[in-house]
Design a protein around this motif. Structure first.
Motif, PDB file in Angstrom:
ATOM      1  N   TYR A   1       0.852  -1.213   0.042  1.00  0.00           N
ATOM      2  CA  TYR A   1       0.038  -0.127   0.036  1.00  0.00           C
ATOM      3  C   TYR A   1       0.586   1.355   0.012  1.00  0.00           C
ATOM      4  O   TYR A   1       0.269   2.289   0.085  1.00  0.00           O
ATOM      5  CB  TYR A   1      -1.121  -0.249   1.125  1.00  0.00           C
ATOM      6  N   GLU A   2       2.124   1.347  -0.060  1.00  0.00           N
ATOM      7  CA  GLU A   2       3.183   2.145  -0.120  1.00  0.00           C
ATOM      8  C   GLU A   2       2.940   2.794  -1.733  1.00  0.00           C
ATOM      9  O   GLU A   2       3.765   2.117  -2.315  1.00  0.00           O
ATOM     10  CB  GLU A   2       4.470   1.982   0.303  1.00  0.00           C
ATOM     11  N   GLU A   3       2.135   3.763  -1.990  1.00  0.00           N
ATOM     12  CA  GLU A   3       2.121   4.305  -3.427  1.00  0.00           C
ATOM     13  C   GLU A   3       3.323   4.482  -4.005  1.00  0.00           C
ATOM     14  O   GLU A   3       3.515   4.234  -5.253  1.00  0.00           O
ATOM     15  CB  GLU A   3       1.191   5.336  -3.581  1.00  0.00           C
ATOM     16  N   ASP A   4       4.227   5.265  -3.338  1.00  0.00           N
ATOM     17  CA  ASP A   4       5.541   5.550  -4.107  1.00  0.00           C
ATOM     18  C   ASP A   4       6.116   4.235  -4.653  1.00  0.00           C
ATOM     19  O   ASP A   4       6.609   4.546  -5.689  1.00  0.00           O
ATOM     20  CB  ASP A   4       6.504   6.393  -3.153  1.00  0.00           C
ATOM     21  N   LEU A   5       6.360   3.271  -3.803  1.00  0.00           N
ATOM     22  CA  LEU A   5       7.112   2.130  -4.433  1.00  0.00           C
ATOM     23  C   LEU A   5       6.463   1.379  -5.470  1.00  0.00           C
ATOM     24  O   LEU A   5       7.134   1.042  -6.361  1.00  0.00           O
ATOM     25  CB  LEU A   5       7.048   1.130  -3.126  1.00  0.00           C
ATOM     26  N   THR A   6       5.127   1.469  -5.397  1.00  0.00           N
ATOM     27  CA  THR A   6       4.219   0.854  -6.435  1.00  0.00           C
ATOM     28  C   THR A   6       4.471   1.757  -7.786  1.00  0.00           C
ATOM     29  O   THR A   6       4.762   1.189  -9.060  1.00  0.00           O
ATOM     30  CB  THR A   6       2.932   0.902  -6.070  1.00  0.00           C
ATOM     31  N   LEU A   7       4.333   3.150  -7.782  1.00  0.00           N
ATOM     32  CA  LEU A   7       4.470   3.843  -9.132  1.00  0.00           C
ATOM     33  C   LEU A   7       6.016   3.534  -9.562  1.00  0.00           C
ATOM     34  O   LEU A   7       5.995   3.526 -10.707  1.00  0.00           O
ATOM     35  CB  LEU A   7       4.323   5.440  -8.542  1.00  0.00           C
ATOM     36  N   MET A   8       7.176   3.824  -8.663  1.00  0.00           N
ATOM     37  CA  MET A   8       8.290   3.687  -9.119  1.00  0.00           C
ATOM     38  C   MET A   8       8.469   2.299  -9.642  1.00  0.00           C
ATOM     39  O   MET A   8       9.085   2.092 -10.762  1.00  0.00           O
ATOM     40  CB  MET A   8       9.398   3.708  -7.957  1.00  0.00           C
ATOM     41  N   TYR A   9       8.037   1.031  -9.250  1.00  0.00           N
ATOM     42  CA  TYR A   9       8.356  -0.155  -9.872  1.00  0.00           C
ATOM     43  C   TYR A   9       7.349  -0.277 -11.213  1.00  0.00           C
ATOM     44  O   TYR A   9       8.071  -0.778 -12.079  1.00  0.00           O
ATOM     45  CB  TYR A   9       7.537  -1.251  -8.752  1.00  0.00           C
ATOM     46  N   ILE A  10       6.229   0.252 -11.331  1.00  0.00           N
ATOM     47  CA  ILE A  10       5.542   0.225 -12.542  1.00  0.00           C
ATOM     48  C   ILE A  10       6.160   1.068 -13.501  1.00  0.00           C
ATOM     49  O   ILE A  10       6.105   0.626 -14.675  1.00  0.00           O
ATOM     50  CB  ILE A  10       4.072   0.816 -12.300  1.00  0.00           C
ATOM     51  N   LYS A  11       6.752   2.386 -13.317  1.00  0.00           N
ATOM     52  CA  LYS A  11       7.753   2.951 -13.970  1.00  0.00           C
ATOM     53  C   LYS A  11       8.756   2.367 -14.574  1.00  0.00           C
ATOM     54  O   LYS A  11       9.022   2.238 -15.726  1.00  0.00           O
ATOM     55  CB  LYS A  11       7.856   4.435 -13.538  1.00  0.00           C
ATOM     56  N   CYS A  12       9.426   1.674 -13.758  1.00  0.00           N
ATOM     57  CA  CYS A  12      10.776   0.853 -14.116  1.00  0.00           C
ATOM     58  C   CYS A  12      10.605  -0.116 -15.192  1.00  0.00           C
ATOM     59  O   CYS A  12      11.185  -0.310 -16.229  1.00  0.00           O
ATOM     60  CB  CYS A  12      11.391   0.216 -12.886  1.00  0.00           C
TER      61      CYS A  12
ATOM     62  N   PRO B   1      -7.865   3.579  -6.949  1.00  0.00           N
ATOM     63  CA  PRO B   1      -6.611   4.143  -7.308  1.00  0.00           C
ATOM     64  C   PRO B   1      -6.653   5.677  -7.345  1.00  0.00           C
ATOM     65  O   PRO B   1      -7.649   6.386  -7.621  1.00  0.00           O
ATOM     66  CB  PRO B   1      -6.206   3.602  -8.608  1.00  0.00           C
ATOM     67  N   SER B   2      -5.393   6.194  -6.671  1.00  0.00           N
ATOM     68  CA  SER B   2      -5.234   7.637  -6.763  1.00  0.00           C
ATOM     69  C   SER B   2      -5.446   8.376  -8.257  1.00  0.00           C
ATOM     70  O   SER B   2      -5.222   7.755  -9.050  1.00  0.00           O
ATOM     71  CB  SER B   2      -4.244   7.973  -6.015  1.00  0.00           C
ATOM     72  N   GLU B   3      -5.371   9.659  -8.176  1.00  0.00           N
ATOM     73  CA  GLU B   3      -5.257  10.593  -9.416  1.00  0.00           C
ATOM     74  C   GLU B   3      -3.970  10.049 -10.019  1.00  0.00           C
ATOM     75  O   GLU B   3      -3.509   9.988 -11.270  1.00  0.00           O
ATOM     76  CB  GLU B   3      -5.498  11.925  -9.082  1.00  0.00           C
ATOM     77  N   ASN B   4      -2.609  10.010  -9.118  1.00  0.00           N
ATOM     78  CA  ASN B   4      -1.429   9.671  -9.579  1.00  0.00           C
ATOM     79  C   ASN B   4      -1.375   8.248 -10.264  1.00  0.00           C
ATOM     80  O   ASN B   4      -0.641   8.400 -11.443  1.00  0.00           O
ATOM     81  CB  ASN B   4      -0.300   9.830  -8.561  1.00  0.00           C
ATOM     82  N   MET B   5      -1.966   7.166  -9.862  1.00  0.00           N
ATOM     83  CA  MET B   5      -2.103   6.094 -10.379  1.00  0.00           C
ATOM     84  C   MET B   5      -2.705   5.948 -11.538  1.00  0.00           C
ATOM     85  O   MET B   5      -2.212   5.614 -12.691  1.00  0.00           O
ATOM     86  CB  MET B   5      -2.776   5.137  -9.286  1.00  0.00           C
ATOM     87  N   LYS B   6      -3.921   6.845 -11.604  1.00  0.00           N
ATOM     88  CA  LYS B   6      -4.830   6.726 -12.979  1.00  0.00           C
ATOM     89  C   LYS B   6      -3.852   7.480 -14.234  1.00  0.00           C
ATOM     90  O   LYS B   6      -3.766   7.161 -15.072  1.00  0.00           O
ATOM     91  CB  LYS B   6      -5.876   7.613 -12.849  1.00  0.00           C
ATOM     92  N   GLU B   7      -3.203   8.828 -13.713  1.00  0.00           N
ATOM     93  CA  GLU B   7      -2.490   9.238 -14.599  1.00  0.00           C
ATOM     94  C   GLU B   7      -1.286   8.460 -15.192  1.00  0.00           C
ATOM     95  O   GLU B   7      -1.035   8.527 -16.666  1.00  0.00           O
ATOM     96  CB  GLU B   7      -1.832  10.393 -13.958  1.00  0.00           C
ATOM     97  N   MET B   8      -0.458   7.592 -14.334  1.00  0.00           N
ATOM     98  CA  MET B   8       0.355   6.858 -14.810  1.00  0.00           C
ATOM     99  C   MET B   8      -0.100   5.625 -15.567  1.00  0.00           C
ATOM    100  O   MET B   8       0.703   5.335 -16.733  1.00  0.00           O
ATOM    101  CB  MET B   8       1.205   6.163 -13.591  1.00  0.00           C
ATOM    102  N   PHE B   9      -1.265   5.207 -15.352  1.00  0.00           N
ATOM    103  CA  PHE B   9      -2.013   4.203 -16.260  1.00  0.00           C
ATOM    104  C   PHE B   9      -2.185   4.785 -17.700  1.00  0.00           C
ATOM    105  O   PHE B   9      -2.020   3.962 -18.648  1.00  0.00           O
ATOM    106  CB  PHE B   9      -3.019   3.426 -15.592  1.00  0.00           C
ATOM    107  N   GLY B  10      -2.591   6.087 -17.539  1.00  0.00           N
ATOM    108  CA  GLY B  10      -2.731   6.592 -19.055  1.00  0.00           C
ATOM    109  C   GLY B  10      -1.586   6.975 -19.797  1.00  0.00           C
ATOM    110  O   GLY B  10      -1.641   6.630 -20.762  1.00  0.00           O
TER     111      GLY B  10
END
Length: 411
Positions: A199-210, A239-248
Protein backbone atom coordinates in the motif's frame (compact mmCIF):
# COMPACT_ATOMS: atom_id res chain seq x y z
CA UNK A 1 43.94 -16.53 17.24
CA UNK A 2 41.26 -14.38 15.63
CA UNK A 3 38.62 -13.12 18.06
CA UNK A 4 35.08 -14.25 17.38
CA UNK A 5 32.51 -11.75 16.10
CA UNK A 6 29.02 -11.43 17.53
CA UNK A 7 26.74 -10.98 14.53
CA UNK A 8 23.20 -9.74 15.11
CA UNK A 9 20.44 -9.58 12.48
CA UNK A 10 17.31 -7.59 13.28
CA UNK A 11 15.91 -7.23 9.75
CA UNK A 12 13.79 -10.08 8.41
CA UNK A 13 13.80 -11.73 11.83
CA UNK A 14 16.00 -11.81 14.94
CA UNK A 15 19.12 -13.93 14.67
CA UNK A 16 22.36 -13.97 16.65
CA UNK A 17 25.54 -15.91 15.93
CA UNK A 18 28.88 -15.90 17.76
CA UNK A 19 31.59 -16.95 15.36
CA UNK A 20 30.04 -19.98 13.67
CA UNK A 21 27.90 -20.84 16.68
CA UNK A 22 24.17 -19.99 16.51
CA UNK A 23 22.97 -18.28 19.69
CA UNK A 24 19.44 -17.32 18.60
CA UNK A 25 17.82 -18.39 15.32
CA UNK A 26 15.03 -16.72 13.35
CA UNK A 27 12.83 -19.70 14.22
CA UNK A 28 13.19 -19.03 17.96
CA UNK A 29 9.94 -18.16 19.71
CA UNK A 30 9.71 -14.52 20.73
CA UNK A 31 10.04 -14.13 24.51
CA UNK A 32 10.64 -11.53 27.20
CA UNK A 33 14.29 -12.57 27.32
CA UNK A 34 14.73 -11.94 23.60
CA UNK A 35 12.80 -8.68 23.83
CA UNK A 36 15.12 -7.52 26.62
CA UNK A 37 18.14 -8.31 24.43
CA UNK A 38 16.58 -6.54 21.43
CA UNK A 39 15.78 -3.43 23.44
CA UNK A 40 19.28 -3.22 24.92
CA UNK A 41 20.80 -3.63 21.45
CA UNK A 42 18.61 -0.85 20.02
CA UNK A 43 19.74 1.39 22.87
CA UNK A 44 23.38 0.30 22.83
CA UNK A 45 24.67 3.85 23.23
CA UNK A 46 23.30 4.23 26.77
CA UNK A 47 22.50 2.48 30.04
CA UNK A 48 18.73 1.90 30.22
CA UNK A 49 17.07 2.61 33.61
CA UNK A 50 15.34 -0.44 35.09
CA UNK A 51 12.05 1.50 35.38
CA UNK A 52 12.11 1.99 31.61
CA UNK A 53 12.79 -1.70 31.01
CA UNK A 54 9.98 -2.67 33.38
CA UNK A 55 7.58 -0.40 31.47
CA UNK A 56 8.64 -1.78 28.08
CA UNK A 57 8.76 -5.45 29.06
CA UNK A 58 6.25 -5.91 31.86
CA UNK A 59 3.56 -3.24 31.45
CA UNK A 60 1.10 -5.86 30.16
CA UNK A 61 1.64 -8.17 33.14
CA UNK A 62 0.74 -8.09 36.80
CA UNK A 63 3.94 -8.67 38.79
CA UNK A 64 4.25 -8.68 42.56
CA UNK A 65 7.93 -7.79 42.18
CA UNK A 66 8.69 -6.17 38.79
CA UNK A 67 12.30 -5.49 39.79
CA UNK A 68 12.76 -9.13 40.73
CA UNK A 69 11.19 -10.28 37.46
CA UNK A 70 13.51 -7.99 35.50
CA UNK A 71 16.55 -9.33 37.36
CA UNK A 72 15.44 -12.85 36.48
CA UNK A 73 15.17 -11.91 32.78
CA UNK A 74 18.66 -10.39 32.84
CA UNK A 75 20.01 -13.52 34.52
CA UNK A 76 18.44 -15.77 31.87
CA UNK A 77 19.79 -13.58 29.06
CA UNK A 78 23.30 -13.69 30.50
CA UNK A 79 23.09 -17.48 30.84
CA UNK A 80 21.90 -17.82 27.23
CA UNK A 81 24.82 -15.78 25.90
CA UNK A 82 27.34 -17.40 28.24
CA UNK A 83 26.32 -20.88 27.08
CA UNK A 84 27.60 -20.01 23.59
CA UNK A 85 30.85 -18.50 24.80
CA UNK A 86 29.83 -14.84 24.97
CA UNK A 87 31.22 -13.15 28.08
CA UNK A 88 28.69 -12.77 30.88
CA UNK A 89 29.70 -9.15 31.48
CA UNK A 90 28.34 -8.05 28.09
CA UNK A 91 25.08 -7.24 29.90
CA UNK A 92 26.25 -4.62 32.40
CA UNK A 93 24.58 -3.04 35.41
CA UNK A 94 25.32 0.41 36.78
CA UNK A 95 23.36 2.61 39.19
CA UNK A 96 19.98 1.01 38.59
CA UNK A 97 20.39 0.72 34.81
CA UNK A 98 21.28 -2.07 32.39
CA UNK A 99 23.07 -1.93 29.06
CA UNK A 100 24.78 -4.02 26.43
CA UNK A 101 28.45 -3.25 27.16
CA UNK A 102 30.31 -6.03 25.42
CA UNK A 103 33.59 -4.96 23.81
CA UNK A 104 33.99 -8.03 21.55
CA UNK A 105 33.85 -7.51 17.75
CA UNK A 106 30.20 -6.80 16.98
CA UNK A 107 28.13 -6.39 13.80
CA UNK A 108 24.48 -5.34 13.98
CA UNK A 109 22.69 -5.11 10.64
CA UNK A 110 20.52 -2.22 11.85
CA UNK A 111 23.65 -0.18 12.62
CA UNK A 112 25.16 -1.11 9.25
CA UNK A 113 21.95 0.03 7.56
CA UNK A 114 21.96 3.29 9.54
CA UNK A 115 25.61 3.88 8.60
CA UNK A 116 24.91 3.50 4.89
CA UNK A 117 21.85 5.76 5.11
CA UNK A 118 24.04 8.33 6.87
CA UNK A 119 26.66 8.16 4.10
CA UNK A 120 23.96 8.72 1.48
CA UNK A 121 22.54 11.68 3.41
CA UNK A 122 25.95 13.31 3.76
CA UNK A 123 26.39 13.39 -0.01
CA UNK A 124 29.79 13.84 -1.58
CA UNK A 125 29.52 10.63 -3.64
CA UNK A 126 28.93 10.51 -7.36
CA UNK A 127 25.62 9.22 -8.71
CA UNK A 128 26.96 5.74 -9.38
CA UNK A 129 28.26 5.24 -5.84
CA UNK A 130 25.07 6.68 -4.35
CA UNK A 131 23.01 4.26 -6.44
CA UNK A 132 25.07 1.29 -5.24
CA UNK A 133 24.80 2.42 -1.61
CA UNK A 134 21.01 2.65 -1.95
CA UNK A 135 20.85 -0.89 -3.32
CA UNK A 136 23.13 -2.09 -0.54
CA UNK A 137 20.88 -0.54 2.11
CA UNK A 138 17.64 -2.02 0.76
CA UNK A 139 19.32 -5.44 0.50
CA UNK A 140 20.13 -5.33 4.23
CA UNK A 141 16.54 -4.33 5.09
CA UNK A 142 15.06 -7.63 3.84
CA UNK A 143 11.41 -7.89 4.98
CA UNK A 144 11.49 -5.25 7.72
CA UNK A 145 12.61 -4.66 11.29
CA UNK A 146 11.87 -7.36 13.93
CA UNK A 147 8.72 -8.61 12.15
CA UNK A 148 7.80 -11.05 14.96
CA UNK A 149 7.70 -8.22 17.49
CA UNK A 150 5.79 -5.65 15.42
CA UNK A 151 2.98 -5.64 17.98
CA UNK A 152 5.24 -3.96 20.54
CA UNK A 153 4.91 -0.15 20.59
CA UNK A 154 8.65 0.46 20.94
CA UNK A 155 9.37 -1.80 17.96
CA UNK A 156 6.76 0.04 15.90
CA UNK A 157 8.50 3.34 16.66
CA UNK A 158 11.82 2.04 15.33
CA UNK A 159 10.16 0.26 12.40
CA UNK A 160 8.31 3.32 11.10
CA UNK A 161 11.51 5.37 11.07
CA UNK A 162 13.50 2.61 9.36
CA UNK A 163 10.75 2.02 6.80
CA UNK A 164 10.82 5.69 5.79
CA UNK A 165 14.61 5.50 5.34
CA UNK A 166 14.14 2.33 3.28
CA UNK A 167 11.59 4.02 1.00
CA UNK A 168 13.79 7.11 0.72
CA UNK A 169 16.67 4.95 -0.53
CA UNK A 170 14.39 3.79 -3.35
CA UNK A 171 13.40 7.37 -4.17
CA UNK A 172 17.05 8.41 -4.46
CA UNK A 173 17.93 5.31 -6.48
CA UNK A 174 14.99 5.87 -8.84
CA UNK A 175 16.03 9.46 -9.58
CA UNK A 176 19.49 8.18 -10.49
CA UNK A 177 18.04 5.33 -12.58
CA UNK A 178 15.95 7.86 -14.49
CA UNK A 179 19.16 9.68 -15.41
CA UNK A 180 21.38 6.67 -16.07
CA UNK A 181 18.92 4.05 -17.34
CA UNK A 182 19.74 1.53 -14.58
CA UNK A 183 16.14 0.40 -14.36
CA UNK A 184 17.13 -3.26 -14.72
CA UNK A 185 19.11 -3.09 -11.46
CA UNK A 186 16.35 -1.34 -9.55
CA UNK A 187 13.19 -3.11 -10.76
CA UNK A 188 13.76 -6.47 -8.96
CA UNK A 189 14.37 -4.71 -5.65
CA UNK A 190 11.26 -2.57 -6.11
CA UNK A 191 9.26 -5.71 -6.85
CA UNK A 192 10.37 -7.14 -3.50
CA UNK A 193 9.55 -3.84 -1.77
CA UNK A 194 6.02 -3.76 -3.21
CA UNK A 195 5.47 -7.30 -1.90
CA UNK A 196 6.46 -6.13 1.61
CA UNK A 197 4.56 -2.81 1.52
CA UNK A 198 1.78 -3.21 -1.07
CA UNK A 199 0.00 0.00 0.00
CA UNK A 200 3.06 2.27 -0.22
CA UNK A 201 2.08 4.16 -3.37
CA UNK A 202 5.53 5.62 -4.07
CA UNK A 203 7.06 2.14 -4.28
CA UNK A 204 4.28 0.87 -6.55
CA UNK A 205 4.55 3.85 -8.90
CA UNK A 206 8.33 3.54 -9.16
CA UNK A 207 8.09 -0.21 -9.80
CA UNK A 208 5.53 0.19 -12.60
CA UNK A 209 7.54 3.02 -14.16
CA UNK A 210 10.70 0.91 -14.11
CA UNK A 211 8.92 -1.92 -15.91
CA UNK A 212 7.56 0.52 -18.47
CA UNK A 213 10.96 2.12 -19.12
CA UNK A 214 12.41 -1.36 -19.66
CA UNK A 215 9.72 -1.88 -22.35
CA UNK A 216 8.00 -4.50 -20.20
CA UNK A 217 4.67 -2.80 -20.79
CA UNK A 218 2.54 -5.89 -20.27
CA UNK A 219 4.13 -6.51 -16.86
CA UNK A 220 3.68 -2.83 -15.96
CA UNK A 221 -0.04 -3.04 -16.75
CA UNK A 222 -0.36 -6.29 -14.79
CA UNK A 223 1.34 -4.65 -11.80
CA UNK A 224 -1.14 -1.76 -12.05
CA UNK A 225 -4.08 -4.17 -12.17
CA UNK A 226 -2.76 -6.04 -9.12
CA UNK A 227 -2.27 -2.78 -7.19
CA UNK A 228 -5.78 -1.47 -7.90
CA UNK A 229 -7.31 -4.85 -7.01
CA UNK A 230 -5.53 -4.75 -3.63
CA UNK A 231 -6.84 -1.25 -2.96
CA UNK A 232 -10.42 -2.30 -3.75
CA UNK A 233 -10.33 -5.58 -1.83
CA UNK A 234 -8.25 -4.68 1.21
CA UNK A 235 -8.81 -0.96 1.78
CA UNK A 236 -12.11 -0.34 -0.01
CA UNK A 237 -10.70 2.51 -2.12
CA UNK A 238 -9.88 3.05 -5.77
CA UNK A 239 -6.59 4.14 -7.35
CA UNK A 240 -5.35 7.69 -6.75
CA UNK A 241 -5.18 10.34 -9.44
CA UNK A 242 -1.41 9.75 -9.66
CA UNK A 243 -2.01 6.06 -10.32
CA UNK A 244 -4.66 6.79 -12.95
CA UNK A 245 -2.42 9.34 -14.65
CA UNK A 246 0.43 6.88 -14.79
CA UNK A 247 -1.85 4.19 -16.23
CA UNK A 248 -2.95 6.59 -18.95
CA UNK A 249 0.69 7.26 -19.79
CA UNK A 250 1.87 3.66 -19.97
CA UNK A 251 -1.24 2.38 -21.75
CA UNK A 252 -1.33 5.21 -24.28
CA UNK A 253 2.18 4.91 -25.66
CA UNK A 254 4.71 2.37 -26.79
CA UNK A 255 8.42 2.44 -26.11
CA UNK A 256 9.41 1.15 -29.54
CA UNK A 257 7.95 1.57 -33.02
CA UNK A 258 6.83 -1.53 -34.91
CA UNK A 259 6.35 -1.17 -38.65
CA UNK A 260 4.89 -4.63 -39.29
CA UNK A 261 1.08 -4.66 -39.14
CA UNK A 262 1.14 -8.47 -38.88
CA UNK A 263 3.36 -8.29 -35.79
CA UNK A 264 1.21 -5.57 -34.27
CA UNK A 265 -1.92 -7.67 -34.77
CA UNK A 266 -0.20 -10.70 -33.27
CA UNK A 267 0.92 -8.66 -30.26
CA UNK A 268 -2.47 -7.14 -29.39
CA UNK A 269 -4.71 -10.15 -30.03
CA UNK A 270 -5.91 -12.44 -27.24
CA UNK A 271 -3.35 -15.17 -26.71
CA UNK A 272 -5.96 -17.84 -26.04
CA UNK A 273 -9.70 -18.25 -26.47
CA UNK A 274 -11.76 -17.40 -23.38
CA UNK A 275 -15.46 -17.92 -22.81
CA UNK A 276 -17.51 -15.32 -20.99
CA UNK A 277 -17.50 -11.53 -20.84
CA UNK A 278 -14.39 -9.43 -21.38
CA UNK A 279 -12.85 -7.92 -18.22
CA UNK A 280 -10.90 -4.66 -18.27
CA UNK A 281 -10.00 -2.00 -15.71
CA UNK A 282 -12.18 1.07 -15.26
CA UNK A 283 -9.98 3.37 -17.35
CA UNK A 284 -10.12 1.02 -20.35
CA UNK A 285 -13.84 0.44 -19.80
CA UNK A 286 -14.52 4.19 -19.94
CA UNK A 287 -12.70 4.49 -23.27
CA UNK A 288 -14.44 1.40 -24.62
CA UNK A 289 -17.85 2.73 -23.58
CA UNK A 290 -17.26 6.11 -25.23
CA UNK A 291 -16.27 4.39 -28.45
CA UNK A 292 -19.36 2.16 -28.37
CA UNK A 293 -21.66 5.16 -27.82
CA UNK A 294 -20.12 6.84 -30.88
CA UNK A 295 -20.53 3.66 -32.90
CA UNK A 296 -24.21 3.47 -31.87
CA UNK A 297 -24.90 6.73 -33.70
CA UNK A 298 -24.25 4.98 -36.99
CA UNK A 299 -25.08 1.33 -36.28
CA UNK A 300 -28.24 1.89 -34.23
CA UNK A 301 -27.35 -1.11 -32.05
CA UNK A 302 -28.79 -1.31 -28.53
CA UNK A 303 -26.35 -1.07 -25.61
CA UNK A 304 -27.14 -1.09 -21.89
CA UNK A 305 -25.07 -0.39 -18.81
CA UNK A 306 -25.78 -2.56 -15.78
CA UNK A 307 -24.52 -1.67 -12.30
CA UNK A 308 -24.23 -4.72 -10.02
CA UNK A 309 -24.06 -3.82 -6.32
CA UNK A 310 -23.45 -5.99 -3.26
CA UNK A 311 -24.85 -4.98 0.15
CA UNK A 312 -25.74 -6.80 3.34
CA UNK A 313 -29.41 -7.61 4.02
CA UNK A 314 -29.98 -4.18 5.57
CA UNK A 315 -28.71 -2.45 2.43
CA UNK A 316 -25.36 -1.41 3.94
CA UNK A 317 -22.14 -1.58 1.95
CA UNK A 318 -20.03 -4.51 3.23
CA UNK A 319 -16.84 -3.71 5.14
CA UNK A 320 -13.56 -4.45 3.40
CA UNK A 321 -11.84 -7.64 4.43
CA UNK A 322 -11.21 -11.23 3.42
CA UNK A 323 -14.90 -12.20 3.52
CA UNK A 324 -15.93 -9.35 1.23
CA UNK A 325 -13.00 -10.12 -1.06
CA UNK A 326 -14.26 -13.70 -1.49
CA UNK A 327 -17.79 -12.48 -2.13
CA UNK A 328 -16.64 -10.04 -4.82
CA UNK A 329 -14.64 -12.84 -6.43
CA UNK A 330 -17.90 -14.80 -6.65
CA UNK A 331 -19.59 -11.78 -8.24
CA UNK A 332 -16.85 -11.52 -10.84
CA UNK A 333 -17.03 -15.23 -11.64
CA UNK A 334 -20.81 -15.00 -11.98
CA UNK A 335 -20.56 -12.07 -14.38
CA UNK A 336 -17.91 -13.74 -16.52
CA UNK A 337 -19.83 -17.02 -16.68
CA UNK A 338 -23.26 -15.47 -17.25
CA UNK A 339 -22.50 -13.04 -20.07
CA UNK A 340 -21.41 -13.33 -23.68
CA UNK A 341 -17.93 -12.85 -25.09
CA UNK A 342 -19.12 -9.63 -26.72
CA UNK A 343 -20.05 -8.05 -23.38
CA UNK A 344 -17.56 -6.19 -21.17
CA UNK A 345 -17.33 -5.52 -17.44
CA UNK A 346 -15.13 -3.79 -14.89
CA UNK A 347 -14.72 -3.26 -11.13
CA UNK A 348 -16.40 0.08 -10.48
CA UNK A 349 -16.02 0.34 -6.70
CA UNK A 350 -15.15 -1.98 -3.80
CA UNK A 351 -18.71 -3.37 -3.79
CA UNK A 352 -19.77 -2.85 -7.43
CA UNK A 353 -19.16 -4.12 -10.95
CA UNK A 354 -20.22 -2.26 -14.08
CA UNK A 355 -21.35 -4.26 -17.12
CA UNK A 356 -21.79 -3.19 -20.75
CA UNK A 357 -24.38 -5.37 -22.50
CA UNK A 358 -24.13 -5.29 -26.29
CA UNK A 359 -27.03 -5.73 -28.72
CA UNK A 360 -29.66 -6.42 -26.09
CA UNK A 361 -33.26 -5.32 -25.71
CA UNK A 362 -34.54 -3.52 -22.63
CA UNK A 363 -36.86 -6.34 -21.61
CA UNK A 364 -33.95 -8.83 -21.64
CA UNK A 365 -31.94 -6.92 -19.02
CA UNK A 366 -34.05 -8.47 -16.25
CA UNK A 367 -33.31 -11.93 -17.64
CA UNK A 368 -29.59 -11.17 -17.51
CA UNK A 369 -29.90 -9.82 -13.96
CA UNK A 370 -31.76 -12.95 -12.82
CA UNK A 371 -29.08 -15.16 -14.37
CA UNK A 372 -26.31 -13.16 -12.63
CA UNK A 373 -28.01 -13.42 -9.24
CA UNK A 374 -28.75 -17.10 -9.67
CA UNK A 375 -25.11 -17.92 -10.40
CA UNK A 376 -23.93 -15.70 -7.56
CA UNK A 377 -26.13 -17.32 -4.89
CA UNK A 378 -25.36 -20.76 -6.27
CA UNK A 379 -21.60 -20.18 -5.89
CA UNK A 380 -21.52 -20.15 -2.07
CA UNK A 381 -23.82 -20.42 0.95
CA UNK A 382 -22.27 -17.31 2.48
CA UNK A 383 -23.64 -15.29 -0.44
CA UNK A 384 -27.17 -15.83 0.92
CA UNK A 385 -26.26 -13.26 3.59
CA UNK A 386 -25.92 -10.58 0.90
CA UNK A 387 -28.18 -8.71 -1.53
CA UNK A 388 -27.17 -8.64 -5.20
CA UNK A 389 -28.85 -5.60 -6.80
CA UNK A 390 -28.74 -5.00 -10.57
CA UNK A 391 -29.85 -1.74 -12.18
CA UNK A 392 -29.73 -1.05 -15.91
CA UNK A 393 -29.81 2.02 -18.11
CA UNK A 394 -29.76 2.42 -21.87
CA UNK A 395 -26.63 4.00 -23.29
CA UNK A 396 -28.88 5.74 -25.82
CA UNK A 397 -31.10 7.34 -23.16
CA UNK A 398 -29.19 8.13 -19.98
CA UNK A 399 -32.23 9.86 -18.43
CA UNK A 400 -34.43 6.78 -18.17
CA UNK A 401 -33.27 4.44 -15.44
CA UNK A 402 -34.82 1.01 -15.53
CA UNK A 403 -34.87 -0.72 -12.15
CA UNK A 404 -36.75 -3.77 -13.33
CA UNK A 405 -39.70 -5.41 -11.59
CA UNK A 406 -37.56 -7.70 -9.45
CA UNK A 407 -34.12 -6.11 -9.60
CA UNK A 408 -33.73 -6.17 -5.79
CA UNK A 409 -34.95 -9.73 -5.32
CA UNK A 410 -32.84 -12.21 -3.32
CA UNK A 411 -32.86 -15.78 -4.50
Amino acid sequence: MMEKTLKIEMFGGFQVTYGDEPVITKESRNSKVLMLFQYLLCNRNRMVPQDELIHVLLSDEECESPVGTLKNLVYRLRKLLQSCGVERECIGYQRGAYGFTGDMPLVIDQEVFAGIVGEIAEGGMDAGDTFEKCLQAVEIYQTGFLPKAMGEPWVMGFAVHLQEQYCDCFRKAYRIAAQTGKYDRLAPKLGEAVAIYPYEEDLTLMYIKCLYEMNRVKEALEAYEAATARLFDDLGIGPSENMKEMFGHISGSRKEANLSIDEVRSEIRETEYENGAFYCNLEVFESLYRFVVRHMERSGQSVFLMLCTITDLSGTKPASGEKTKKIMEDVQKSIKASLRRGDAYTRYSPSQFLVMLMEIKQENCNIVADRLRYNFYKASKRNNEMRFVCKSISAADMDNIMDGDESDRRW
